[in-house]
Design a protein around this motif. Structure first.
Motif, PDB file in Angstrom:
ATOM      1  N   PRO B  75     -37.281  45.318  36.673  1.00 24.32           N
ATOM      2  CA  PRO B  75     -36.465  45.170  35.468  1.00 24.32           C
ATOM      3  C   PRO B  75     -35.982  43.748  35.186  1.00 24.32           C
ATOM      4  N   PHE B  76     -36.451  42.753  35.935  1.00 27.14           N
ATOM      5  CA  PHE B  76     -35.851  41.430  35.778  1.00 27.14           C
ATOM      6  C   PHE B  76     -36.609  40.517  34.809  1.00 27.14           C
ATOM      7  N   SER B  77     -35.884  39.804  34.008  1.00 28.15           N
ATOM      8  CA  SER B  77     -36.368  38.585  33.332  1.00 28.15           C
ATOM      9  C   SER B  77     -37.633  38.751  32.505  1.00 28.15           C
ATOM     10  N   GLN B  78     -37.881  39.951  31.954  1.00 26.92           N
ATOM     11  CA  GLN B  78     -39.173  40.184  31.303  1.00 26.92           C
ATOM     12  C   GLN B  78     -39.366  39.388  30.005  1.00 26.92           C
ATOM     13  N   GLY B  79     -38.290  38.996  29.360  1.00 25.91           N
ATOM     14  CA  GLY B  79     -38.423  38.143  28.170  1.00 25.91           C
ATOM     15  C   GLY B  79     -39.016  36.788  28.529  1.00 25.91           C
ATOM     16  N   TRP B  80     -38.497  36.196  29.597  1.00 34.75           N
ATOM     17  CA  TRP B  80     -39.021  34.899  30.032  1.00 34.75           C
ATOM     18  C   TRP B  80     -40.441  35.038  30.576  1.00 34.75           C
ATOM     19  N   VAL B  81     -40.686  36.147  31.277  1.00 35.51           N
ATOM     20  CA  VAL B  81     -42.034  36.373  31.814  1.00 35.51           C
ATOM     21  C   VAL B  81     -43.034  36.468  30.658  1.00 35.51           C
ATOM     22  N   HIS B  82     -42.646  37.152  29.577  1.00 30.98           N
ATOM     23  CA  HIS B  82     -43.478  37.204  28.355  1.00 30.98           C
ATOM     24  C   HIS B  82     -43.762  35.786  27.850  1.00 30.98           C
ATOM     25  N   ASN B  83     -42.723  34.978  27.781  1.00 35.29           N
ATOM     26  CA  ASN B  83     -42.894  33.605  27.292  1.00 35.29           C
ATOM     27  C   ASN B  83     -43.837  32.793  28.177  1.00 35.29           C
ATOM     28  N   ILE B  84     -43.700  32.979  29.480  1.00 39.49           N
ATOM     29  CA  ILE B  84     -44.516  32.198  30.409  1.00 39.49           C
ATOM     30  C   ILE B  84     -45.991  32.573  30.256  1.00 39.49           C
ATOM     31  N   ARG B  85     -46.279  33.851  30.115  1.00 40.43           N
ATOM     32  CA  ARG B  85     -47.682  34.245  29.882  1.00 40.43           C
ATOM     33  C   ARG B  85     -48.174  33.651  28.554  1.00 40.43           C
ATOM     34  N   LEU B  86     -47.300  33.683  27.541  1.00 39.39           N
ATOM     35  CA  LEU B  86     -47.678  33.151  26.225  1.00 39.39           C
ATOM     36  C   LEU B  86     -47.951  31.644  26.312  1.00 39.39           C
ATOM     37  N   LEU B  87     -47.079  30.926  26.999  1.00 43.41           N
ATOM     38  CA  LEU B  87     -47.262  29.474  27.157  1.00 43.41           C
ATOM     39  C   LEU B  87     -48.548  29.173  27.922  1.00 43.41           C
ATOM     40  N   ALA B  88     -48.820  29.969  28.955  1.00 40.57           N
ATOM     41  CA  ALA B  88     -50.051  29.762  29.734  1.00 40.57           C
ATOM     42  C   ALA B  88     -51.279  30.028  28.858  1.00 40.57           C
ATOM     43  N   ARG B  89     -51.218  31.106  28.063  1.00 44.64           N
ATOM     44  CA  ARG B  89     -52.383  31.473  27.231  1.00 44.64           C
ATOM     45  C   ARG B  89     -52.576  30.500  26.077  1.00 44.64           C
ATOM     46  N   ALA B  90     -51.498  29.857  25.646  1.00 44.83           N
ATOM     47  CA  ALA B  90     -51.602  28.820  24.605  1.00 44.83           C
ATOM     48  C   ALA B  90     -52.033  27.486  25.229  1.00 44.83           C
ATOM     49  N   LYS B  91     -52.229  27.490  26.548  1.00 43.33           N
ATOM     50  CA  LYS B  91     -52.562  26.270  27.313  1.00 43.33           C
ATOM     51  C   LYS B  91     -51.508  25.165  27.135  1.00 43.33           C
ATOM     52  N   TRP B  92     -50.283  25.624  26.856  1.00 48.76           N
ATOM     53  CA  TRP B  92     -49.210  24.662  26.629  1.00 48.76           C
ATOM     54  C   TRP B  92     -48.889  23.881  27.910  1.00 48.76           C
ATOM     55  N   TYR B  93     -48.981  24.545  29.051  1.00 45.89           N
ATOM     56  CA  TYR B  93     -48.635  23.879  30.317  1.00 45.89           C
ATOM     57  C   TYR B  93     -49.678  22.827  30.728  1.00 45.89           C
ATOM     58  N   ASP B  94     -50.879  22.915  30.166  1.00 43.23           N
ATOM     59  CA  ASP B  94     -51.937  21.991  30.596  1.00 43.23           C
ATOM     60  C   ASP B  94     -51.573  20.558  30.203  1.00 43.23           C
ATOM     61  N   GLY B  95     -51.514  19.703  31.192  1.00 34.51           N
ATOM     62  CA  GLY B  95     -51.218  18.303  30.901  1.00 34.51           C
ATOM     63  C   GLY B  95     -49.756  17.920  31.074  1.00 34.51           C
ATOM     64  N   ILE B  96     -48.893  18.891  31.428  1.00 34.89           N
ATOM     65  CA  ILE B  96     -47.509  18.514  31.738  1.00 34.89           C
ATOM     66  C   ILE B  96     -47.455  17.987  33.170  1.00 34.89           C
ATOM     67  N   SER B  97     -46.282  17.790  33.709  1.00 34.58           N
ATOM     68  CA  SER B  97     -46.194  17.189  35.047  1.00 34.58           C
ATOM     69  C   SER B  97     -44.926  17.607  35.779  1.00 34.58           C
ATOM     70  N   VAL B  98     -44.930  17.337  37.076  1.00 34.40           N
ATOM     71  CA  VAL B  98     -43.721  17.489  37.890  1.00 34.40           C
ATOM     72  C   VAL B  98     -42.871  16.249  37.636  1.00 34.40           C
ATOM     73  N   ASN B  99     -41.652  16.464  37.135  1.00 37.97           N
ATOM     74  CA  ASN B  99     -40.818  15.334  36.707  1.00 37.97           C
ATOM     75  C   ASN B  99     -39.589  15.103  37.566  1.00 37.97           C
ATOM     76  N   ARG B 100     -39.313  16.074  38.420  1.00 40.27           N
ATOM     77  CA  ARG B 100     -38.073  16.013  39.197  1.00 40.27           C
ATOM     78  C   ARG B 100     -38.304  16.643  40.565  1.00 40.27           C
ATOM     79  N   VAL B 101     -37.917  15.933  41.618  1.00 34.12           N
ATOM     80  CA  VAL B 101     -37.922  16.506  42.965  1.00 34.12           C
ATOM     81  C   VAL B 101     -36.629  16.048  43.633  1.00 34.12           C
ATOM     82  N   GLN B 102     -35.703  16.977  43.811  1.00 31.33           N
ATOM     83  CA  GLN B 102     -34.403  16.654  44.416  1.00 31.33           C
ATOM     84  C   GLN B 102     -34.349  17.289  45.797  1.00 31.33           C
ATOM     85  N   ASP B 103     -34.112  16.461  46.797  1.00 34.98           N
ATOM     86  CA  ASP B 103     -34.173  16.945  48.178  1.00 34.98           C
ATOM     87  C   ASP B 103     -33.195  18.091  48.419  1.00 34.98           C
ATOM     88  N   ASN B 104     -33.649  19.057  49.212  1.00 39.59           N
ATOM     89  CA  ASN B 104     -32.843  20.235  49.570  1.00 39.59           C
ATOM     90  C   ASN B 104     -32.362  20.980  48.330  1.00 39.59           C
TER      91      ASN B 104
END
Lengths: 334, 334
Positions: B75-104
């Motif tokens: 039952p968790f977070s299904q609206g965001w999960v819908h969006n994430i599948r949509l973004l992946a299928r739109a290839k929106w994530y292709d070409g983005i990057s890791v922008n932040r790495v904060q230790d611990n």
């Protein structure tokens, strides 16, 4: 306005600046802001004799990598701490390497030819004078911190934090988690022991009754493996440069050891020095926020109940490994 | 004999082989050994629709880096999960990057030009059809898992682990930590929510009431920042390739963002695909150990009370983030 995620509660973490449209929100201070406002007297200096300066080989870009470790004070692990100072002063650590990096667990350094499945040479002889400790020394007697003059087990002696319950501080690994001399710890009616939080440094050992000499050390780079408490000696914590140990490539061998094929991934350790042995101008100086201070009480409460603008639901409690005692480098003129 | 530290309790961790002189010790199985002996029926397949395959640019040695994320089920977070599948299928994530790495804390990826203090270009337009969720959706009603037909709050419905108390499972962040559908969670009398353990994936957001779209994601790379529970949407967990996100160099900007001067440290994300959209031969298959199984009960108990040869003092309990649900890749012929 910047996207997201709040600052971690570490003392040095920076807070997200508020844009104009957020100005109307109640501006409860973040834990880091409470620490930043601490009066000078709330900070306790760490003796130079308790600081180890470990210099790794420079990174791929040629940048220096220095790690500073605070050795744990009495009553914990003083036999191993003695050995570690002795090994550092014998320059035994110079030229060893990081041989194991296991994700969400530990980074471990020592002689690459000692008890390493991927060893290719002979072990380095250890110096004379190393003490041999027993398993009993993984913990100290509870009488050190417990109890008040009436023998009330709910009121620990001065020095132990917390002195009373202010919020949910539950622990799956002990009856009483807390902090002693700035280090995360736990106690029951008979003993008190340091706990395996992120950045804590411990002594690699073989099967019991071996307790390790201190020649082989590790630090925690993931979620606290608290099941190791009272099973291995904890001897300190990383107070600066943790990112140089946590971001190393994970080893692909058993337990995260680097295989012979990836021996070039072993990070060389150039030198390890006790800070008090360095020329005065080169000695790093650190201090930690006293857990007896009002600032610390306010800081811990703010961690347990975040009310700074990013948050909606305060947690109502905190894990002992998330109530990180603020430690900072003392800079000239501070 | 190898020096050491015990194996972590992850399903795939290997145990230290015993040398001859240890043969007399009682050989209680390690948690990983219990999992390795699980019958086939104890494993639950993860739907291909719930798996995201994220391909990072190869590492400095030219080696491929692939991360597999399991999206959280209802039952968790299904609206965001819908969006994430949509973004992946739109290839929106292709070409983005890791922008932040904060230790611990976290590794975060998204559009480097969106709400990034170090942005140098214009943000990438988002696709049509993204849902907007409210803060109420950070948790689900407790009625989903509570209570038994007599309304007894101490006996949760089937599906929730644990069904009763077998060892110390205390939590500073909730009354009842546990596991639902293979994901770490917690509940009180009104709601149930997923928890921020190592490797969990969440949705970056700005100040409330913004709850984030799913275009900006992060994963936990340190001690569980449980104070984020119910303050941010959790949408999944990394089930393979976590080391590629946890071992990245930490950013030196505020909150661990890479500064403009270290923009070359941003790891490019080449593609993100929903596994079910890949050709059948390329679809990774994963399964997790059912928490309803006897194997899981034995595994959890062994984590709380380690009796395998390395250990001296069993902990008597375990943190919910240390009772990691075993997940494994299904290989052909298994």
């Amino acid at each position: 306005m910047r996207t997201l995620l709040p600052a971690a509660s570490a003392a040095l973490a920076l807070t997200v600046p508020l844009a104009a449209q957020d100005a109307a929100k109640p501006a409860a201070p973040a834990p880091s802001e409470i620490v930043a406002a601490a009066p000078r007297a709330d900070w306790t200096p760490i003796p130079a004799e308790d600081l180890l300066v470990m210099t790794l080989a420079p990174d791929a870009d040629g940048k220096p990598r220095q790690v500073v470790i605070q050795l744990i004070p009495a009553p914990f692990s003083q036999g191993w701490v003695h050995n570690i100072r002795l090994l550092a002063r014998a320059k035994w650590y110079d030229g060893i390497s990081v041989n194991r990096v296991q994700d969400n667990y530990v980074t471990q350094w020592g002689d690459p030819n000692y008890d390493n499945p991927e060893a290719t040479g002979k072990p380095k002889p250890l110096p004379q004078g190393l003490k041999v400790m027993t398993q009993a020394e993984y913990a100290a007697p509870a009488s050190i911190i417990c109890c008040d003059i009436n023998g009330n087990h709910n009121i620990p002696k001065q020095g132990w934090w917390p002195r009373s319950d202010h919020f949910r501080l539950r622990d799956s690994y002990s009856q009483n988690p807390g902090i002693l001399n700035g280090f995360p710890a736990a106690h029951d009616r008979t003993s008190v022991w340091p706990t395996h939080c992120y950045g804590m440094v411990g002594v690699g050992r073989n099967y019991s009754p071996d307790t390790g000499s201190g020649a082989e050390l590790y630090t925690v780079i993931g979620h606290a493996p608290r099941h190791l408490d009272r099973n291995i000696a904890l001897v300190g914590r990383v107070v600066e440069g943790m990112q140089f140990l946590s971001s190393l490539p994970r080893g692909s061998g058993d337990l995260g050891f680097y295989t012979a094929a990836e021996a070039d991934k072993r990070t060389p350790i150039l030198t390890v020095r006790v800070a008090s042995d360095l020329p005065p101008a080169e000695q790093p100086k650190f201090e930690y926020l006293s857990t007896e201070s009002g600032t610390f009480a306010a800081y811990a409460e703010a961690i347990a109940n975040r009310r700074d603008p990013f948050f909606i639901v305060p947690a109502g409690g905190a894990d002992i490994c998330n109530i990180k005692v603020p430690v900072r480098r003392v800079v000239a003129g501070q």
